[in-house]
Design an enzyme around this catalytic site. Structure first.
Site: not given
Lengths: 136, 136, 136, 136, 136, 136
Positions: D15, D34, D40, D42, D80-81, D125
């Site tokens: 994100h 950010c 980047h 998480h 996810d992913h 996060e």
């Protein structure tokens, strides 16, 4: 729309449990090995919880970088690598129990952040013993 | 001034999920592999939360050594290395689900500590599945 | 260029420590409450380590999805929610100590993965007691 | 008799924090690194809390296997992913802050589970920064 | 007298697994959802191990403050909040698998610390998948 | 057939880093806030590794109850709730760095367990800084 955000932080300190005005014997009986006059110590860990409204544009309750810096400046710099009984004025006459350290950190951070936010402090004295103020 | 204190503890036990009065088929359908008649087991972990007033002199809500000993005597000695279905009378007719074990531990500790304290029990059946009673 | 990759996995099982051919008294003396004839149980956790050459194109030692599936099929399906003493043939006459379970898992996975890889198994019986085979 | 049950789950995603309609400079100032336009990511971890009545026969608040499947189908498969900004429609115009992702997951799961249950979502996060909705 | 010292550190990054020169189909088949062209991400965690002689006067293998600063400057500043495929030159043509990122970090730190020390890097892509270089 | 078994244990202590014979200034420069003359402290955690042959009958490398008791008697009782510099004779003239404490614990346990076993000690000064002796 209220959300709680949490930030973990930590400090390492020495302390002993001791009530001024009690005899050595009474102190030993109440606090056992935690009363050791030469001190012992802990890696204290904190979970700082801050409840507030989510900003509709940024999606933030509070800037976590700002929260991290406040915790560093107001709490870690005051308590880290210190002897709580000797070097922290608030504990000259108050016993630095987990409960009392937790209340002190809450007082400091609630004042620093202001009434817009509701602060709760969870303080780990060890990974097995911890406390929280205010209690929910 | 109310503070919550927490103590972690643990016990290892065997159990199976099973409702007396249901057919084997109905039990298998509801509880799947947790119904295995030969039992399976868990490392149960507890977070015992005790809310009470901070003593103005000692700075304690409760002596954590005393709390640790009460948990050992009343809960660990009763449940550790046991088969919950066979060896714990409360589960002769009650299914030892995470929820029911949690409620039992709460009943035991709330009675042992008395009305001065408000007890909450969080019980981890695995690191991924856990429950809490009373629910906040 | 050899790299070690690790995958965590887990299973929940009942067991008791017991040597066939010893008297009940001898078993109780050696294994204490772990000898309980009604069984107790654990959340076993595994760290599976696989050492091998990094593929120069994919950058993989082994496809972690494949490793995860092998562990699921060969180890978890065999041991999860089982009574190790009764339902796992290898423990009919061998004591299911942490050490022996660890050796069994190693045998299974080393054979499944073949000589191209060197397998090491770390097995946690509880978060405080664990073992590793082969020992480094 | 109300009990809270909890299930841990997780997803990995990319994100960036970015407010549509702000200048690049304003975005960089507010969100720092950010805001990186290349994203980047998480390993997001969730603690899903579900409060409800304990069924007097099964001893369940909810079947944890069912809860696990709902979380997988409604939340993990969606997030996810993924790149949250590009691939999740809800974040086309809403900033995917920890708070906003947490509220979205709550909306999805509360609707899926229905009014019989009260859902709370805790979203990590990072292991040091997390949030919870609704705030208690 | 050789002792190993370890320091934990972490960074958050986006990446995708992708081999230049393979077709999109081949990449999707090999890497599955990790091949998502819009990227996904992780909270990478590192355990940096440094083996060396204990200084007989200070009792240090290495000043941990110095080690922490080196890791920050050489590794975290290079990788944190970055897109590994786009913004880290070493991964323009090399697949940023856990193994390859681990080897890169090892190369950087071994060179920074010099031959007096033996460096090993453990890199967690998730809490369940990790790797180590060199393999022991 | 050699297997490694591990037992976790812990103690809480105060210490300061300080070299006898160095000036106050030199000590402050080398050890920074860890040189605080009023001490600070840690929750030290240990992973004690014992490598030995598996007994073919019991399936034990060593009785973990016995190992736990030895660690309690020889290490915890000596170090827990102590000021390492003042109350532990070995640190009267030796700096109680993580490395030196680790070596001391190794010496004590290797002697207590005898040559039949190979002991390795991992000592966590904080969850982020730890050391191991002997180094592998």
């Amino acid at each position: 729309m209220k959300v709680a955000v949490f930030r973990k932080a930590h400090f390492n300190a020495a302390h002993r449990l001791h009530v001024e005005g009690w005899s050595d014997e009474q102190n030993r009986e109440e606090f056992g090995k935690c009363n050791n006059p030469h001190y012992h110590g802990h890696n204290y860990a904190m979970d700082i919880k801050v409840v507030g409204e989510v900003d509709p544009i940024t999606g933030y309750v509070i800037d976590m970088k700002y929260l991290k810096d406040i915790i560093k400046e107001k709490v870690e710099d005051k308590l880290d690598h210190k002897n709580l009984n000797i070097e922290v004025p608030e504990f000259k006459t108050v016993n630095p129990s987990c409960e009392n350290i937790c209340i002190l950190i809450h007082t400091i951070l609630q004042e620093a952040l202001g009434k817009k936010y509701e602060v709760t402090v969870r303080l780990y004295e060890t990974p097995r013993n911890y406390c929280e103020y205010p209690a929910s």
